[in-house]
Design a protein around this motif. Structure first.
Motif, PDB file in Angstrom:
ATOM      1  N   VAL A  71     -17.096 -14.717  36.379  1.00  0.00           N
ATOM      2  CA  VAL A  71     -16.036 -14.924  37.371  1.00  0.00           C
ATOM      3  C   VAL A  71     -15.133 -16.079  36.947  1.00  0.00           C
ATOM      4  O   VAL A  71     -13.896 -15.977  36.979  1.00  0.00           O
ATOM      5  CB  VAL A  71     -16.644 -15.203  38.763  1.00  0.00           C
ATOM      6  N   ALA A  72     -15.740 -17.199  36.542  1.00  0.00           N
ATOM      7  CA  ALA A  72     -14.948 -18.361  36.140  1.00  0.00           C
ATOM      8  C   ALA A  72     -14.057 -18.044  34.943  1.00  0.00           C
ATOM      9  O   ALA A  72     -12.871 -18.409  34.920  1.00  0.00           O
ATOM     10  CB  ALA A  72     -15.881 -19.525  35.814  1.00  0.00           C
ATOM     11  N   GLU A 100     -12.931 -15.094  33.954  1.00  0.00           N
ATOM     12  CA  GLU A 100     -11.866 -14.153  34.317  1.00  0.00           C
ATOM     13  C   GLU A 100     -10.779 -14.836  35.140  1.00  0.00           C
ATOM     14  O   GLU A 100      -9.594 -14.566  34.970  1.00  0.00           O
ATOM     15  CB  GLU A 100     -12.458 -12.975  35.097  1.00  0.00           C
ATOM     16  N   VAL A 101     -11.169 -15.727  36.056  1.00  0.00           N
ATOM     17  CA  VAL A 101     -10.181 -16.460  36.849  1.00  0.00           C
ATOM     18  C   VAL A 101      -9.315 -17.326  35.947  1.00  0.00           C
ATOM     19  O   VAL A 101      -8.085 -17.394  36.093  1.00  0.00           O
ATOM     20  CB  VAL A 101     -10.880 -17.321  37.925  1.00  0.00           C
ATOM     21  N   ARG A 122      -6.246 -15.828  34.093  1.00  0.00           N
ATOM     22  CA  ARG A 122      -4.974 -15.655  34.829  1.00  0.00           C
ATOM     23  C   ARG A 122      -4.961 -16.619  36.030  1.00  0.00           C
ATOM     24  O   ARG A 122      -4.913 -16.185  37.180  1.00  0.00           O
ATOM     25  CB  ARG A 122      -4.822 -14.213  35.321  1.00  0.00           C
ATOM     26  N   PRO A 123      -5.011 -17.908  35.791  1.00  0.00           N
ATOM     27  CA  PRO A 123      -5.167 -18.856  36.905  1.00  0.00           C
ATOM     28  C   PRO A 123      -3.997 -18.848  37.877  1.00  0.00           C
ATOM     29  O   PRO A 123      -4.200 -18.953  39.094  1.00  0.00           O
ATOM     30  CB  PRO A 123      -5.287 -20.215  36.194  1.00  0.00           C
ATOM     31  N   VAL A 143      -4.103 -15.524  40.035  1.00  0.00           N
ATOM     32  CA  VAL A 143      -5.220 -15.567  40.984  1.00  0.00           C
ATOM     33  C   VAL A 143      -4.911 -16.532  42.124  1.00  0.00           C
ATOM     34  O   VAL A 143      -5.112 -16.218  43.306  1.00  0.00           O
ATOM     35  CB  VAL A 143      -6.517 -15.973  40.264  1.00  0.00           C
ATOM     36  N   SER A 144      -4.402 -17.707  41.776  1.00  0.00           N
ATOM     37  CA  SER A 144      -4.081 -18.706  42.808  1.00  0.00           C
ATOM     38  C   SER A 144      -3.046 -18.177  43.783  1.00  0.00           C
ATOM     39  O   SER A 144      -3.185 -18.329  45.008  1.00  0.00           O
ATOM     40  CB  SER A 144      -3.556 -19.987  42.152  1.00  0.00           C
ATOM     41  N   THR A 173     -12.607 -19.031  43.199  1.00  0.00           N
ATOM     42  CA  THR A 173     -11.321 -18.657  42.600  1.00  0.00           C
ATOM     43  C   THR A 173     -10.363 -19.835  42.470  1.00  0.00           C
ATOM     44  O   THR A 173      -9.938 -20.181  41.367  1.00  0.00           O
ATOM     45  CB  THR A 173     -10.643 -17.539  43.416  1.00  0.00           C
ATOM     46  N   ALA A 177      -9.307 -21.988  39.047  1.00  0.00           N
ATOM     47  CA  ALA A 177      -7.914 -21.735  38.670  1.00  0.00           C
ATOM     48  C   ALA A 177      -7.120 -23.033  38.620  1.00  0.00           C
ATOM     49  O   ALA A 177      -6.385 -23.301  37.652  1.00  0.00           O
ATOM     50  CB  ALA A 177      -7.282 -20.758  39.653  1.00  0.00           C
TER      51      ALA A 177
END
Length: 732
Positions: free
Chosen positions: A354-355, A357-358, A361-362, A365-366, A691, A695
């Motif tokens: 998860v970390a 992948e986030v 594309r920070p 996602v944010s 998330t 991010a």
């Protein structure tokens, strides 16, 4: 490497803990007897001073109880009904604690005190003592007098009787909630740890924290007023925080054992890492709850007393008592296995993925998460605050039934009149013409049904009833008061507007005080709003300082505060949509009144903010530990989430179960308390920590741990060392 006290001397620590637990249980076991059922008044408010003058000068004021006397199809003017009612009222007036009693019959049969159908009438009872004493006495009298009395049936309502029933219902619901939450929590702990022995440890620490807090509340109650509602909070937070802290400590201890360390070293390393995290987490939670001390409501301050005590004791249990127990248990912490929990290889697992992948594309996602949370928070912009009344209870409740009947079958709200008190008018006989003119003008105000004064009763600018012997209750010595009966629901925005109009009308006397139920609603809300900036400012400053001392960063505390506000605004938006606007009222079985209880948003904010910081510290501590070890920003973020993601989400689910159990209760604001806090911790754990934190930290890069030179030097002198000496690795 010097051993921590719990590791070097485990048996003395455990023995002292057992003795302290026993003493606290003996002294604090009956704490409920020392606590107050009140605490909802602002002592500096104009409405509070008006009530005090009415009580002290006139022996009058808002009724604590309202009796609905039902002729059961026979007119209340029937001689038999009247005789039966007067007998009941005579018996009641002779009861201990009853200061005064007025009824449809004793006041000369005024039409507003008779139902539209003519078969029901009202009586008002004033009780002696402070708010909590009145609630207790009202509960006893209600039980003794409600029901059939010959040809009549008596129902009991009013503020004190209502909240006596609310307290009783909450007490019963708390037992139900505990019977639901504790077994579910134990099952979940067993699933998480895979071992019954390990699962019992957090519950044991929770029990210690709760009983210790009962003792603390007993001591505090000997000096100041403490609300009985603090007990519910103590139980929920005691188990919730103990589970959080014990989960972190036990998980880290088992992790160290899995790495090949001996028991003594594993416990020592656990205390120096997870133990330090627990201490700083407790400081951040306690600082949020301490902000409640700035409010003048004893109800809110009580949660600060309970919260600070339960947080502190949960932390002591987790960093002192629990390590001693782990030292004694050794590898037996894994006994009574129900499943094998195998540690994931480093750099693998769901949360690591998860970390990663986030952080790929920070920005995207944010943006998505922030837009989602902002939309959830939109309803909060339409927040309307109000005071609770009988409608917080289910329709089947006795006082709720009485309230519904009065609202449906009586033309005005006699029991919640606005009181206008002039404590010093001089020669009252010489100023009756001014009283008459003032009452006439008050009766012309919008939302006013009638004004009662020493000179008679007024409707729409006309005197409809002249002065009578009953009118003498409005004057004594050099003081007078008037009763302004609203034509709108008193505890509502319309009732507040009426209070504003009355206060805006020029009075012929100096020092006029406006009180009554609608004024108390307005003053209570305004008092909270006035103190809110100070409370929120304290939370922000203390949180920033504590996090800076731990991490030596300026950005990390600011980021933590901002992200928590996103999460909490979404939660409060959902609460307005559900409990103010009434969506899901059928599913959740409550009555929406178009307002949220005034004190609840403040209380829930402080609790939810503290718990959010709890998880923030868990995650950031591990990220900082990894960053100090490797110097790699992205790798440390992924490793931090990998090691704490499971713990944070498990802790959030467990505490959400404890809070959600309150939703099974029958009092609407306790449903909101439980559901709101459950949503807050789940949203924080699954959205914010999973998330937005990775991010934002990815986007910040090396600035995550930056501080300007003067603050860096301050941290070097006063802060906690960024590097913890954990000793050699196994075999080293």
């Amino acid at each position: 490497m010097k051993l921590p006290l719990p590791v070097a001397h485990p048996w003395p620590v455990v023995v002292v803990a057992i003795i302290a637990f026993a003493v606290a249980g003996i002294i604090g076991g009956d704490v409920a007897e020392s606590l107050s059922s009140g605490g909802f008044d602002d002592p500096l408010a104009q409405s509070t001073r008006a009530r005090e003058v009415l009580d002290a000068t006139f022996g009058s004021g808002d009724p604590a109880m309202v009796l609905l006397i039902d002729g059961r199809g026979t007119a209340v003017d029937d001689p038999g009904v009247r005789a039966a009612a007067e007998q009941v009222l005579a018996d009641l007036s002779a009861e201990e604690g009853v200061l005064g009693l007025a009824s449809y019959w004793s006041l000369g049969s005024p039409p507003p005190l008779k139902s539209v159908g003519g078969d029901k009438a009202l009586a008002f009872v004033r009780l002696d003592g402070e708010q909590s004493v009145q609630l207790d006495r009202a509960g006893v009298l209600a039980d003794n007098y409600r029901g059939e009395h010959g040809p009549i049936e008596v129902g009991v309502g009013g503020v004190s009787a209502t909240f006596a029933e609310v307290n009783q219902v909450i007490e019963e619901d708390l037992v139900t909630a505990e019977l639901i939450a504790l077994p579910l929590t134990l099952i979940l702990l067993v699933v998480i740890f895979g071992s019954v022995v390990a699962a019992l440890l957090p519950l044991g620490i929770g029990g210690l924290a709760i009983i210790g807090t009962f003792f603390a509340l007993e001591v505090v109650a000997s000096f100041t007023e403490v609300s009985i509602f603090a007990l519910n909070f103590t139980t929920a937070m005691g188990f919730g925080l103990a589970i959080d802290y014990a989960l972190l400590v036990v998980s880290r201890y088992r992790e160290e054992l899995a790495h090949g360390f001996d028991v003594e070293t594993a416990v020592t390393r656990t205390v120096r890492t997870a133990g330090r995290t627990v201490v700083f987490s407790a400081l951040t939670v306690a600082s949020s709850l301490a902000a409640l001390l700035v409010f003048r409501f004893a109800f809110l301050r009580s949660f600060a007393y309970a919260g600070i005590a339960v947080v502190g004791l949960a932390a002591v249990g987790a960093v002192v008592i629990l390590p001693a127990v782990l030292r004694l248990l050794g590898h037996r912490v894994n006994n009574l296995k129900v499943r094998t929990v195998r540690p994931k290889p480093e750099g693998a697992g769901f949360w690591h993925t998860v970390a990663v992948e986030v952080m790929r594309r920070p920005f995207h996602v944010s943006l998505i998460v922030i837009i989602f949370l902002a939309n959830l928070g939109v309803p909060f912009l339409d927040l309307k605050l109000g005071f609770p009344d009988d409608r917080v209870l289910p329709p089947s409740a006795e006082t709720r039934t009485v309230g519904d009947t009065i609202r449906a079958e009586f033309a005005s709200s006699e029991q919640s009149a606005v009181t206008v008190v002039a404590p010093d008018v001089g020669d009252t006989d010489a100023r009756l013409d001014e009283v008459d003119a003032y009452a006439t003008r008050l009766s012309t105000l919008e939302r006013v049904a009638r004004v009662d004064a020493p000179t008679g009763s007024y409707v729409g600018g006309l005197q409809v009833v002249g002065a009578s012997p009953i009118s003498t209750r409005f004057v004594t010595g050099d003081a007078v008061w008037l009763s302004v009966v609203p034509s709108v629901e008193p505890i509502s925005p319309e009732g507040e507007e009426l209070v504003r109009d009355v206060r805006a009308l020029d009075a012929p006397f100096d020092g006029v005080l406006v009180g009554g139920g609608p004024a108390e609603l307005l003053d209570g809300r305004d008092g909270l709003v006035d103190q809110l900036p100070l409370g929120l400012g304290l939370i922000a400053v203390i949180t920033f300082v504590v996090l800076f001392l731990q991490f030596g960063s300026v950005l990390v505390p600011l980021k933590a505060i901002v992200l928590n506000l996103f999460s909490l605004s979404a939660t409060f938006g959902a609460m307005v949509w559900i409990f103010q606007d009434g969506h899901l009222s059928g599913v959740l079985d409550f009555t929406a009144t178009g307002t949220i209880v005034t004190t609840m948003p403040v209380l829930m904010f402080c609790i939810a903010f503290g718990l959010s910081m709890d998880y923030e510290v868990f995650l950031l501590s591990r990220i900082k530990e990894e960053f100090d070890r490797t110097g790699d920003n992205e790798a440390s973020i992924a490793a931090g989430l990998e090691h704490t993601g499971r713990i944070v989400t498990a802790a959030a689910v467990l505490i959400a179960v404890v809070f959600a159990a309150f939703a099974t209760g029958r009092v609407s604001f306790m449903k909101m308390f439980g559901i709101g806090l459950a949503l807050a911790v789940l949203a924080d754990a699954f959205l914010i920590r999973a998330t937005l934190v990775p991010a934002f930290m990815k986007l910040a890069g090396g600035a995550n741990w930056w501080a300007p030179g003067p603050l860096r030097r301050l941290h070097d002198r006063l802060g906690v060392s960024e590097h913890v000496d954990l000793g050699p690795e196994p075999g080293g």
